[in-house]
Design a protein around this motif. Structure first.
Motif, PDB file in Angstrom:
ATOM      1  N   LEU A 118       3.987 -21.775  -0.222  1.00 21.18           N
ATOM      2  CA  LEU A 118       3.927 -21.023   1.032  1.00 21.18           C
ATOM      3  C   LEU A 118       5.111 -20.068   1.165  1.00 21.18           C
ATOM      4  CD1 LEU A 118       2.734 -23.814   3.495  1.00 21.18           C
ATOM      5  CD2 LEU A 118       1.445 -21.787   2.794  1.00 21.18           C
ATOM      6  N   ILE A 119       6.275 -20.528   0.785  1.00 24.20           N
ATOM      7  CA  ILE A 119       7.463 -19.671   0.851  1.00 24.20           C
ATOM      8  C   ILE A 119       7.318 -18.486  -0.093  1.00 24.20           C
ATOM      9  CG2 ILE A 119       9.935 -19.574   0.299  1.00 24.20           C
ATOM     10  CD1 ILE A 119      10.092 -22.503   1.343  1.00 24.20           C
ATOM     11  N   HIS A 120       6.853 -18.775  -1.325  1.00 22.89           N
ATOM     12  CA  HIS A 120       6.693 -17.718  -2.329  1.00 22.89           C
ATOM     13  C   HIS A 120       5.614 -16.723  -1.924  1.00 22.89           C
ATOM     14  CE1 HIS A 120       6.579 -15.734  -6.185  1.00 22.89           C
ATOM     15  NE2 HIS A 120       5.280 -16.011  -6.314  1.00 22.89           N
ATOM     16  N   PRO A 173       6.491 -13.533   1.386  1.00 19.67           N
ATOM     17  CA  PRO A 173       7.769 -12.807   1.296  1.00 19.67           C
ATOM     18  C   PRO A 173       8.060 -11.981   2.551  1.00 19.67           C
ATOM     19  CG  PRO A 173       6.089 -11.742  -0.055  1.00 19.67           C
ATOM     20  CD  PRO A 173       5.518 -13.056   0.387  1.00 19.67           C
ATOM     21  N   HIS A 174       7.012 -11.711   3.345  1.00 20.93           N
ATOM     22  CA  HIS A 174       7.206 -10.979   4.601  1.00 20.93           C
ATOM     23  C   HIS A 174       7.824 -11.873   5.672  1.00 20.93           C
ATOM     24  CE1 HIS A 174       3.271 -12.844   4.502  1.00 20.93           C
ATOM     25  NE2 HIS A 174       3.249 -12.871   5.833  1.00 20.93           N
ATOM     26  N   ILE A 175       7.868 -13.176   5.414  1.00 17.04           N
ATOM     27  CA  ILE A 175       8.520 -14.112   6.335  1.00 17.04           C
ATOM     28  C   ILE A 175       9.835 -14.618   5.740  1.00 17.04           C
ATOM     29  CG2 ILE A 175       8.306 -16.317   7.575  1.00 17.04           C
ATOM     30  CD1 ILE A 175       6.350 -14.192   8.539  1.00 17.04           C
ATOM     31  N   TYR A 176       9.802 -14.992   4.454  1.00 13.38           N
ATOM     32  CA  TYR A 176      10.973 -15.595   3.806  1.00 13.38           C
ATOM     33  C   TYR A 176      11.701 -14.639   2.869  1.00 13.38           C
ATOM     34  CZ  TYR A 176       8.751 -19.794   5.601  1.00 13.38           C
ATOM     35  OH  TYR A 176       8.186 -20.738   6.433  1.00 13.38           O
ATOM     36  N   GLU A 210      -4.548  -7.634   6.653  1.00 10.82           N
ATOM     37  CA  GLU A 210      -5.157  -7.203   5.398  1.00 10.82           C
ATOM     38  C   GLU A 210      -4.105  -7.002   4.315  1.00 10.82           C
ATOM     39  OE1 GLU A 210      -8.358  -7.139   4.601  1.00 10.82           O
ATOM     40  OE2 GLU A 210      -8.611  -8.033   6.589  1.00 10.82           O
ATOM     41  N   GLU A 211      -2.961  -6.471   4.685  1.00 13.61           N
ATOM     42  CA  GLU A 211      -1.893  -6.272   3.700  1.00 13.61           C
ATOM     43  C   GLU A 211      -1.323  -7.610   3.240  1.00 13.61           C
ATOM     44  OE1 GLU A 211       2.043  -3.458   3.022  1.00 13.61           O
ATOM     45  OE2 GLU A 211       0.792  -3.185   4.801  1.00 13.61           O
ATOM     46  N   VAL A 212      -1.273  -8.581   4.146  1.00 16.55           N
ATOM     47  CA  VAL A 212      -0.836  -9.930   3.772  1.00 16.55           C
ATOM     48  C   VAL A 212      -1.774 -10.499   2.709  1.00 16.55           C
ATOM     49  CG1 VAL A 212      -0.588 -12.323   4.566  1.00 16.55           C
ATOM     50  CG2 VAL A 212       0.281 -10.449   5.983  1.00 16.55           C
ATOM     51  N   LYS A 213      -3.086 -10.340   2.909  1.00 17.80           N
ATOM     52  CA  LYS A 213      -4.071 -10.857   1.956  1.00 17.80           C
ATOM     53  C   LYS A 213      -3.965 -10.169   0.603  1.00 17.80           C
ATOM     54  CE  LYS A 213      -8.283 -11.433   3.697  1.00 17.80           C
ATOM     55  NZ  LYS A 213      -9.467 -11.142   4.549  1.00 17.80           N
ATOM     56  N   ARG A 214      -3.736  -8.845   0.607  1.00 14.86           N
ATOM     57  CA  ARG A 214      -3.591  -8.117  -0.658  1.00 14.86           C
ATOM     58  C   ARG A 214      -2.361  -8.583  -1.414  1.00 14.86           C
ATOM     59  NH1 ARG A 214      -5.553  -3.739   2.456  1.00 14.86           N
ATOM     60  NH2 ARG A 214      -3.436  -3.022   2.896  1.00 14.86           N
TER      61      ARG A 214
END
Length: 259
Positions: free
Chosen positions: A96-98, A101-104, A113-117
């Motif tokens: 989950l951390i890996h 990257p937009h969080i950690y 959609e960008e998160v999924k890509r």
């Protein structure tokens, strides 16, 4: 709600019970990863039913059943020194951390959609050779089709507008109709599959989960048909002896009750 310490204590209690059952219960002692597999699948479907019914008390119970299975698998893994529940928790935490990257990390994203890509790109960097590698072979066909389409869309292989997908549905229906006229059974099956695949794709564009939608219809049909059976029975009739027109009277009445 329970505090974090109470939650951890509850998990510890379950781990202790699992240890005791594995040591003392004849049935629990016999279980293997393979023997539990079909039971886990069954429990997952029961959880799905409870979620569709929006029965939160039942959801809680079914989650408990699934949690027991996870604890059970981890216990079996610990007996061969392959993994235990801590390894399982650490593995998913690291993933989950890996994968976030937009969080950690320092990656910026605009939307879901960008998160999924990014998720799919990261999986390829982890050694997967195809974005479809993570789709389980044993998934039911409809769920599998939905996951396939979702995953390829995650790397940009997708239609741009819902209207385009609807046009594809119409095209596939026309091709199916043509094969039905030609009476080529093998081609009919192939075209029917294309129709279903395109409909599942369209469902994604209109924010409908096709599996949930079909199961809702299944449940609705069951309730309506059982109403028909009960109504006929109250009048001393058997469905097998009734005409379709007679059954339609009860069916139309059931539609007013079970919508």
């Amino acid at each position: 709600m329970n505090s974090r310490s109470q939650q951890l204590k509850a998990i510890d209690r379950l781990l202790t019970i699992m240890d005791e059952l594995r040591e003392k219960c004849p049935w629990d002692k016999k279980q293997t990863l393979q023997s539990l597999r079909h039971l886990t699948i069954e429990e997952t479907y029961e959880l799905g039913d409870a979620i569709l019914d929006n029965d939160l008390n039942e959801v809680k119970k079914e989650l408990g059943d699934l949690l027991l299975h996870i604890i059970f698998y981890a216990k079996i893994g610990s007996e061969t020194d392959d993994f235990d529940i801590a390894d399982v928790a650490h593995e998913i935490s690291e993933k989950l951390i890996h994968r976030h990257p937009h969080i950690y990390g320092d990656v910026d994203v605009k939307d879901e959609e960008e998160v999924k890509r990014n998720w799919e790109k990261l999986k390829l960097k982890e050694g997967k050779t195809s974005v479809l590698e993570g789709v389980p072979r044993s998934l039911p066909a409809m769920v599998k089709a939905n996951r396939i389409q979702d995953k390829v869309a995650g790397v940009g292989f997708d239609w741009e507008h819902p209207e385009q997908v609807w046009e594809k549905v119409q095209e596939e229906l026309s091709e199916l109709n043509e094969e039905v006229k030609n009476d080529h059974q093998n081609n009919i099956e192939a075209e029917f599959g294309d129709v279903l695949f395109s409909m599942i794709n369209y469902a994604r564009f209109i924010n409908v989960n096709p599996e949930n939608a079909l199961e809702r219809t299944n449940k609705k049909f069951i309730k309506r048909f059982q109403f028909l059976e009960e109504a006929a029975k109250k009048e001393g009739k058997e469905l097998s002896d009734m005409t379709l027109a007679e059954m339609d009277v009860y069916w139309n009445a059931s539609k007013k009750i079970h919508k």
